[in-house]
Write a protein that holds these residues in place. Structure first.
Motif, mmCIF file in Angstrom:
data_model
loop_
_atom_site.group_PDB
_atom_site.id
_atom_site.type_symbol
_atom_site.label_atom_id
_atom_site.label_comp_id
_atom_site.label_asym_id
_atom_site.label_seq_id
_atom_site.Cartn_x
_atom_site.Cartn_y
_atom_site.Cartn_z
ATOM 1 N N ASN A 136 0.818 -1.209 0.000
ATOM 2 C CA ASN A 136 0.000 0.000 0.000
ATOM 3 C C ASN A 136 0.853 1.260 0.000
ATOM 4 N N THR A 137 1.897 1.236 -0.822
ATOM 5 C CA THR A 137 2.758 2.399 -0.985
ATOM 6 C C THR A 137 2.340 3.143 -2.255
ATOM 7 N N ASN A 138 3.088 4.175 -2.596
ATOM 8 C CA ASN A 138 2.830 4.937 -3.820
ATOM 9 C C ASN A 138 4.142 5.137 -4.577
ATOM 10 N N PRO A 139 4.369 4.424 -5.669
ATOM 11 C CA PRO A 139 3.396 3.603 -6.388
ATOM 12 C C PRO A 139 3.146 2.253 -5.711
ATOM 13 N N VAL A 140 2.016 1.651 -6.054
ATOM 14 C CA VAL A 140 1.687 0.320 -5.567
ATOM 15 C C VAL A 140 2.649 -0.681 -6.204
ATOM 16 N N PRO A 141 3.233 -1.602 -5.429
ATOM 17 C CA PRO A 141 4.158 -2.589 -6.009
ATOM 18 C C PRO A 141 3.415 -3.648 -6.825
ATOM 19 N N ASP A 142 3.419 -3.479 -8.143
ATOM 20 C CA ASP A 142 2.713 -4.421 -9.003
ATOM 21 C C ASP A 142 3.601 -4.990 -10.102
ATOM 22 N N SER A 143 4.942 -4.905 -9.899
ATOM 23 C CA SER A 143 5.883 -5.461 -10.866
ATOM 24 C C SER A 143 7.078 -6.053 -10.118
ATOM 25 N N SER A 144 7.867 -6.835 -10.813
ATOM 26 C CA SER A 144 9.022 -7.483 -10.188
ATOM 27 C C SER A 144 10.038 -6.466 -9.683
ATOM 28 N N ALA B 242 0.877 -6.423 -5.435
ATOM 29 C CA ALA B 242 -0.530 -6.159 -5.697
ATOM 30 C C ALA B 242 -1.125 -7.299 -6.522
ATOM 31 N N LEU B 243 -2.376 -7.616 -6.262
ATOM 32 C CA LEU B 243 -3.051 -8.662 -7.035
ATOM 33 C C LEU B 243 -3.447 -8.146 -8.417
ATOM 34 N N THR B 244 -3.857 -6.877 -8.474
ATOM 35 C CA THR B 244 -4.223 -6.283 -9.758
ATOM 36 C C THR B 244 -3.361 -5.049 -10.020
ATOM 37 N N ILE B 245 -3.288 -4.636 -11.266
ATOM 38 C CA ILE B 245 -2.471 -3.484 -11.650
ATOM 39 C C ILE B 245 -2.947 -2.246 -10.888
ATOM 40 N N LYS B 246 -2.016 -1.611 -10.199
ATOM 41 C CA LYS B 246 -2.270 -0.428 -9.379
ATOM 42 C C LYS B 246 -3.335 -0.678 -8.309
ATOM 43 N N SER B 247 -3.609 -1.955 -8.012
ATOM 44 C CA SER B 247 -4.658 -2.334 -7.051
ATOM 45 C C SER B 247 -6.004 -1.707 -7.409
ATOM 46 N N GLU B 248 -6.266 -1.599 -8.690
ATOM 47 C CA GLU B 248 -7.508 -0.980 -9.156
ATOM 48 C C GLU B 248 -8.606 -2.002 -9.424
ATOM 49 N N GLY B 249 -8.277 -3.300 -9.309
ATOM 50 C CA GLY B 249 -9.299 -4.323 -9.440
ATOM 51 C C GLY B 249 -9.772 -4.585 -10.853
ATOM 52 N N PHE C 11 -0.158 -12.135 -3.030
ATOM 53 C CA PHE C 11 -0.699 -11.073 -3.878
ATOM 54 C C PHE C 11 -1.988 -10.533 -3.254
ATOM 55 N N TYR C 12 -2.026 -9.204 -3.085
ATOM 56 C CA TYR C 12 -3.073 -8.602 -2.263
ATOM 57 C C TYR C 12 -3.292 -7.160 -2.689
ATOM 58 N N ASP C 13 -4.535 -6.798 -2.957
ATOM 59 C CA ASP C 13 -4.903 -5.398 -3.090
ATOM 60 C C ASP C 13 -5.307 -4.921 -1.699
ATOM 61 N N TYR C 14 -4.390 -4.259 -1.020
ATOM 62 C CA TYR C 14 -4.517 -3.985 0.410
ATOM 63 C C TYR C 14 -5.826 -3.276 0.745
ATOM 64 N N LYS C 15 -6.643 -3.922 1.587
ATOM 65 C CA LYS C 15 -7.926 -3.386 2.080
ATOM 66 C C LYS C 15 -8.892 -3.050 0.953
ATOM 67 N N ARG C 16 -8.624 -3.561 -0.260
ATOM 68 C CA ARG C 16 -9.522 -3.324 -1.388
ATOM 69 C C ARG C 16 -10.087 -4.663 -1.857
ATOM 70 N N PRO C 17 -11.378 -4.884 -1.690
ATOM 71 C CA PRO C 17 -11.956 -6.152 -2.138
ATOM 72 C C PRO C 17 -11.980 -6.255 -3.660
ATOM 73 N N ILE C 18 -11.897 -7.471 -4.165
ATOM 74 C CA ILE C 18 -12.032 -7.719 -5.594
ATOM 75 C C ILE C 18 -13.522 -7.850 -5.893
ATOM 76 N N SER C 19 -14.085 -6.842 -6.523
ATOM 77 C CA SER C 19 -15.529 -6.825 -6.755
ATOM 78 C C SER C 19 -15.946 -7.808 -7.858
ATOM 79 N N ASN C 20 -15.080 -8.006 -8.830
ATOM 80 C CA ASN C 20 -15.399 -8.858 -9.974
ATOM 81 C C ASN C 20 -15.123 -10.322 -9.624
ATOM 82 N N PRO C 21 -16.149 -11.156 -9.484
ATOM 83 C CA PRO C 21 -15.909 -12.554 -9.112
ATOM 84 C C PRO C 21 -15.136 -13.339 -10.161
#
Length: 417
Positions: A97-105, A127-134, A151-161
């Protein structure tokens, strides 16, 4: 390093030869050289002989946030690691949950390098999704190869099942751990506290229990279909404990954690409108806290976390509605858990969880690397701001009665004491 821990009581229930016995431990060049009732050493050995010295294998926390990069005013990596060490933790899983979100190696490599010479090991989550945007999956395999432990979008639920389904299926190919925060955003709406009698009294918008439980039930249903590994962080309701228990009985590969503050505080704490207690998930009812504690003792809940989340003062000392969520928790973790659960249960919980993230457990044996926590379990005190080492001071535990204090750690051939 050439250290002698003198007359240290070892707390290690996995080793009956040492457990609860007072012994000397000689450590040289980061390796445990000897464990015996009385070890004679030369003059060039540093002797640690604190009052009521106790030692266990190093403590582990599966949910820690700092700020760097992007939010250094909240916490830097360097001070965060020092805080973890002085709080007794040799290993932490770092939230993305930093800025930028860690979404790459390359982001994962940055965090690994930042702690390379430190006594505390960082195990970063990607991050589970790019920029944790879901919207789209991030570079999961590349991040795993670089050292990400989940892999985790911190405190952000994945709305799309369907995205959750694809994530579990894809990560299953390389034994990746998918982490899903259980919260249905449409049901949560603009809620900020637990929905119930207290929220009505306070005139604050509530978050019903089912916002967590519906999302959790959905994820468990998807997991049953896809297979794979799922971790559910910081559950907060009695029904969630029941859902996890049922899933485990089915043989699903699911684990969960609970935040320490959800064990010892309830929504009634909010009657003072103190924003230190504005948390996500919110503090629930006394019934929920009791169920969480029972689930922990029964093994349904796999481990505890501090859910350490520094927030600078400008984000906390505002109207309750506008305050940021989160509390720091590293410094207070041992004192609270030891008061709540007793010494042996506390150490068992604080040393648990590494396997879930693909990490090896340290061992308190001759010839093994010294990964140790030093502590005094009996000292009683009131937790004050002077006990806070974090850059941010947003602790829900201020003025709490504590029993036990961490003294320091030994890790990576270093002593922080």
């Amino acid at each position: 390093m050439n250290i002698l821990l003198k007359s240290a009581t070892i707390v290690d229930s996995s080793n009956s030869d040492y457990h609860l016995k007072k012994l000397d431990i000689h450590i040289q060049d980061g390796i445990i050289k000897d464990i015996a009732p009385n070890i004679d050493v030369s003059d060039n050995v540093q002797v640690i002989e604190d009052h009521n010295l106790h030692v266990s294998i190093g403590w582990f926390d599966s949910g820690v946030s700092f700020g760097e990069p992007g939010y250094e005013e909240r916490e830097t990596i360097a001070n965060g690691l020092y805080t973890a060490a002085r709080s007794g933790f040799t290993d932490i899983v770092l939230n993305p949950n930093t800025n930028p979100v860690p979404d790459s190696s390359s982001d994962i490599i940055f965090f690994k390098n930042a702690a390379r010479s430190n006594a505390v090991n960082i195990h970063p989550l990607g991050a589970l999704t790019i920029k944790s945007e879901g919207e789209s999956l991030a570079e999961l395999y590349d991040m795993k190869s670089a050292g990400a432990v989940g892999f985790y979008d911190y405190k952000r639920p994945i709305s799309n099942p369907n995205l959750m389904k694809v994530a579990l299926q894809y990560a299953h190919n390389f034994n990746g751990l998918v982490i899903s925060f259980p919260m249905d955003k449409q049901i949560t709406g603009k809620g900020i506290v637990n929905e119930g009698e207290v929220s009505t009294k306070l005139g604050l918008k509530g978050i019903p229990h089912m916002a967590e439980e519906l999302n959790l039930a959905r994820d468990l249903f998807i997991l049953e279909y896809t297979g794979g590994k799922l971790h559910v962080p910081t559950i907060s309701t009695a029904k969630s404990v029941k859902l996890i228990a049922e899933a485990k009985k089915k043989g699903l590969d699911v684990s969960c954690s609970v935040a320490i503050h959800n064990l010892c505080f309830t929504d009634e704490t909010l009657l003072g409108f103190d924003s230190r207690f504005k948390l996500m998930p919110p503090l629930r009812t006394n019934k929920d806290s009791k169920a969480l504690l029972k689930g922990l003792k029964d093994g349904v809940i796999d481990f505890v976390t501090t859910d350490h989340r520094p927030m600078d003062i400008e984000l906390k000392r505002v109207e309750f509605d506008n305050a940021a969520n989160g509390t720091i928790g590293l410094e207070s973790a041992f004192g609270i858990l030891n008061s709540l659960l007793g010494l042996e249960n506390t150490i068992a919980l604080l040393t648990k969880g590494r396997e879930r993230y693909g990490l090896s457990n340290p061992s308190l044996k001759i010839g093994e690397k010294a990964v140790l926590t030093l502590f005094n379990p009996d000292i009683k005190y009131t937790f004050t701001e002077e006990d806070i080492l974090s850059s941010s001071k947003n602790s829900a535990f201020l003025d709490s009665k504590m029993k036990g204090r961490a003294i320091g750690i030994i890790g990576n051939n270093q002593l922080i004491h």
